[in-house]
Design a protein around this motif. Sequence first.
Motif, mmCIF file in Angstrom:
data_model
loop_
_atom_site.group_PDB
_atom_site.id
_atom_site.type_symbol
_atom_site.label_atom_id
_atom_site.label_comp_id
_atom_site.label_asym_id
_atom_site.label_seq_id
_atom_site.Cartn_x
_atom_site.Cartn_y
_atom_site.Cartn_z
ATOM 1 N N ILE A 81 0.833 -1.194 0.000
ATOM 2 C CA ILE A 81 0.000 0.000 0.000
ATOM 3 C C ILE A 81 0.870 1.247 0.000
ATOM 4 O O ILE A 81 2.073 1.200 0.241
ATOM 5 N N ARG A 83 0.524 5.837 -1.182
ATOM 6 C CA ARG A 83 -0.141 6.822 -2.028
ATOM 7 C C ARG A 83 0.274 6.640 -3.484
ATOM 8 O O ARG A 83 1.255 5.970 -3.794
ATOM 9 N N ASN A 84 -0.478 7.274 -4.391
ATOM 10 C CA ASN A 84 -0.108 7.255 -5.802
ATOM 11 C C ASN A 84 1.296 7.839 -5.957
ATOM 12 O O ASN A 84 1.611 8.884 -5.394
ATOM 13 N N GLU A 195 -3.967 -2.966 -8.869
ATOM 14 C CA GLU A 195 -5.312 -2.421 -8.691
ATOM 15 C C GLU A 195 -6.181 -2.602 -9.931
ATOM 16 O O GLU A 195 -7.327 -2.178 -9.958
ATOM 17 N N SER A 226 -3.474 -2.548 -3.619
ATOM 18 C CA SER A 226 -4.847 -2.039 -3.639
ATOM 19 C C SER A 226 -4.969 -0.811 -2.756
ATOM 20 O O SER A 226 -4.201 -0.638 -1.803
ATOM 21 N N HIS A 227 -5.933 0.037 -3.095
ATOM 22 C CA HIS A 227 -6.303 1.156 -2.222
ATOM 23 C C HIS A 227 -7.502 0.784 -1.343
ATOM 24 O O HIS A 227 -7.995 1.620 -0.586
ATOM 25 N N ASN A 228 -7.962 -0.443 -1.483
ATOM 26 C CA ASN A 228 -9.087 -0.926 -0.675
ATOM 27 C C ASN A 228 -8.519 -1.537 0.610
ATOM 28 O O ASN A 228 -8.092 -2.688 0.645
ATOM 29 N N GLY A 373 -11.523 8.112 -0.654
ATOM 30 C CA GLY A 373 -10.621 8.860 -1.515
ATOM 31 C C GLY A 373 -10.417 10.270 -0.989
ATOM 32 O O GLY A 373 -10.945 10.657 0.063
ATOM 33 N N ASP A 400 -9.203 13.388 3.343
ATOM 34 C CA ASP A 400 -9.197 11.985 2.942
ATOM 35 C C ASP A 400 -10.382 11.282 3.602
ATOM 36 O O ASP A 400 -10.455 11.212 4.833
#
Length: 433
Positions: A81, A83-84, A195, A226-228, A373, A400
Amino acid sequence: MSDIVIKAENIGKKYVIGHQAERGGYTALRDVLMQSARTIWHKTKDLAAGKAIIQGDTMEEVWALKGLCFDIFRGEAVGIIGRNGAGKSTLLKILSRITEPSTGRVTIKGRVASLLEVGTGFHPELTGRENIYLNGTILGMTRLEIKRKFDEIVAFAEVEKYLDTPVKRYSSGMYVRLAFAVAAHLEPEILVVDEVLAVGDMAFQKKCLGKMGDVSKEGRTVLFVSHNMTAIKSLCQRGFLLSNGRMVLSGDAEDVVRSYLDSGAEALSEKVWPDPQTAPGDETARIHAVRILDSDGHLTSQTDISSSISIEIEYWAMSPGIPLNVSISIFNSEEVYVLASPSTTDTEWFGNPHPQGLFRSRCVIPGPFFNQGRYSVTALLVNTERSHIIAQLDRIISVDMVDFGDARRGYLGYWGGVIRPLLRWKTVCLNNG
């Protein structure tokens, strides 16, 4: 769990990018053509002289990854995990042997199947049937082994009707369904998933997550970006947290996710201008502060999607008798314009002349409303009499919104959409016999 299947030693990945200096003024087509001709001529000379060609006026080295060291054991499910731009996808590409590291080395034991982006590993001109056999061959499987799994792959992907159609005619969802089914069922020792699953529909998301859990229980290794956060906690035993290309935390998935969420906040929850003479605005009115508050009235840069948030705008009315109002516009991280809300429901002050003084306008957005998000807020101060924008502060604060799973009722898949309000449903039985 003592069998190491992936060993990374001081992995680094460097890219060299070029920047062209800004050239002001108008450029005619003739100038562009002449410059292009000169560039081609100089490059040809450099090649003939054996010189390296460098694009751009200046060069910059960018380290997408730097100094990563870790071991991953057989049968582990590891969530990655961050951040972008943290380096997650670059790491997976190195582990999938799509690209080589600039420094360090990776030792991998076993076959690796990867699903990193829509289209990875498929030939668009071949049919779904042909691509299944092609992927299996690339993984080192015999035709007999692929044939044994073939029906199971097709059933899982739900593409029976289109099996003999070239995959270039598939939708992105069909593409991903087949690609995941191939990657998961051809028995790789290591399954790498980015993702990309977010492209699929909700039912398929849930099926994929269940399949990844089964793969891990069978003693194979899963790497999952994943961002989940709910899916990461449910599926993975261990987590890696990346930031700016470096490993900042490795450990139990629950602890890593908690640390990531607690660190949240690069988001800016408040902006204040203490001096009314230099604050944004003009001689009639100026903005003093813009802030985001949680449901308890505290400044927040991160909150649960189920909780309400408030957006406050404080402003000075500098000249008495001017009718003022404030407005907000909210954008998500992909720059989708989510909503706009002017203070028209404030019947006491909207459109009415303001005396001199400091005012505070507050807008409450109930929860749940936003999806998970980051959301940024543009604030406006307006003279309603002249429909004149006195001050506009673009993306001045952000928050966020985090999904802690309370509203999911056990569902672990990707939950799409810009907003996620809890709408009222009611079911009645029309015929019980």
